[in-house]
Design a protein around this motif. Structure first.
Motif, PDB file in Angstrom:
ATOM      1  N   LEU A  62       1.027  -1.208  -0.092  1.00  0.00           N
ATOM      2  CA  LEU A  62       0.117  -0.066  -0.160  1.00  0.00           C
ATOM      3  C   LEU A  62       0.984   1.335  -0.123  1.00  0.00           C
ATOM      4  O   LEU A  62       0.477   2.060  -0.658  1.00  0.00           O
ATOM      5  N   SER A  63       1.880   1.355   0.979  1.00  0.00           N
ATOM      6  CA  SER A  63       2.917   2.553   0.722  1.00  0.00           C
ATOM      7  C   SER A  63       3.290   2.667  -0.659  1.00  0.00           C
ATOM      8  O   SER A  63       3.671   3.699  -1.293  1.00  0.00           O
ATOM      9  N   ILE A  64       3.937   1.683  -1.199  1.00  0.00           N
ATOM     10  CA  ILE A  64       4.511   1.569  -2.414  1.00  0.00           C
ATOM     11  C   ILE A  64       3.287   2.223  -3.662  1.00  0.00           C
ATOM     12  O   ILE A  64       3.758   3.178  -4.307  1.00  0.00           O
ATOM     13  N   VAL A  75       1.315   6.898  -6.696  1.00  0.00           N
ATOM     14  CA  VAL A  75       0.189   7.795  -6.938  1.00  0.00           C
ATOM     15  C   VAL A  75       0.505   9.129  -7.022  1.00  0.00           C
ATOM     16  O   VAL A  75       0.445  10.105  -7.643  1.00  0.00           O
ATOM     17  N   VAL A  76       1.144   9.569  -5.752  1.00  0.00           N
ATOM     18  CA  VAL A  76       1.880  10.679  -5.542  1.00  0.00           C
ATOM     19  C   VAL A  76       2.972  11.062  -6.458  1.00  0.00           C
ATOM     20  O   VAL A  76       2.813  12.481  -7.095  1.00  0.00           O
ATOM     21  N   LEU A  77       3.625  10.362  -6.805  1.00  0.00           N
ATOM     22  CA  LEU A  77       4.686  11.027  -7.805  1.00  0.00           C
ATOM     23  C   LEU A  77       4.197  10.984  -9.278  1.00  0.00           C
ATOM     24  O   LEU A  77       4.426  11.871  -9.873  1.00  0.00           O
ATOM     25  N   PHE A  78       2.874  10.251  -9.563  1.00  0.00           N
ATOM     26  CA  PHE A  78       2.464  10.665 -10.957  1.00  0.00           C
ATOM     27  C   PHE A  78       1.757  12.031 -11.022  1.00  0.00           C
ATOM     28  O   PHE A  78       1.681  12.528 -11.716  1.00  0.00           O
ATOM     29  N   PHE A  79       1.061  12.243  -9.878  1.00  0.00           N
ATOM     30  CA  PHE A  79       0.609  13.582  -9.827  1.00  0.00           C
ATOM     31  C   PHE A  79       1.601  14.743  -9.726  1.00  0.00           C
ATOM     32  O   PHE A  79       1.273  15.701 -10.238  1.00  0.00           O
TER      33      PHE A  79
END
Length: 153
Positions: free
Chosen positions: A5-7, A12-16
């Motif tokens: 889940l952390s990965i 997702v954060v990196l994508f945005f």
């Protein structure tokens, strides 16, 4: 399970974050403009279409019109605005506009060049950043063509 889940959350954060950075980068710059009286050819990246160069992979057919040249040019301007474009330059035979994508607000340039003698309006639509646009520029031009033709009949 927590590690997975952390990965996923990190990805997702990196994508945005990457999308936000590219969006900011796309806001700088300007449309390509004319080169020797024609729209610029598309770069090698697949995020551009242009009607000026028929042998290119990025070729898309120009808009055709009959009758009053001024009426067709006004109609093209109206369609740009109806589709959400913002006109940044307007001359007798050249128009430059910007469009923003829905998700990250990337800026794309749309340029029109009127060829009155041939009864054509050449069109170029290109992303300012990135490599692929998932055919967004081609779809935009085809939607533009439909609206332009429908508003002329």
């Amino acid at each position: 399970m927590k590690i997975m889940l952390s990965i996923i959350a990190s990805l997702v954060v990196l994508f945005f974050l990457a999308g936000a950075v590219l969006s900011l980068m796309s806001r700088g710059g300007a449309p390509a403009g004319l080169l020797d009286g024609q729209l610029h050819p598309c770069p090698e990246t697949p995020n551009c279409v242009c009607s000026e160069f028929p042998r290119e992979v990025a070729f898309i057919a120009p808009l055709m019109f009959e009758g009053d040249v001024r009426a067709a040019w006004s109609r093209a301007q109206r369609v740009v605005l109806e589709m959400g474009g913002e006109i940044s330059r307007l001359d007798d035979d050249y128009l430059a506009a910007t469009f923003q994508t829905a998700l990250f607000r990337f800026v794309d340039d749309v340029e029109l060049r009127r060829d009155s003698e041939a009864g054509l309006i050449h069109i170029r639509s290109a992303s300012r950043v990135g490599r692929s646009d998932l055919a967004a520029n081609r779809k935009r031009v085809e939607a533009f063509r439909r609206r332009f033709n429908e508003s002329g009949s």
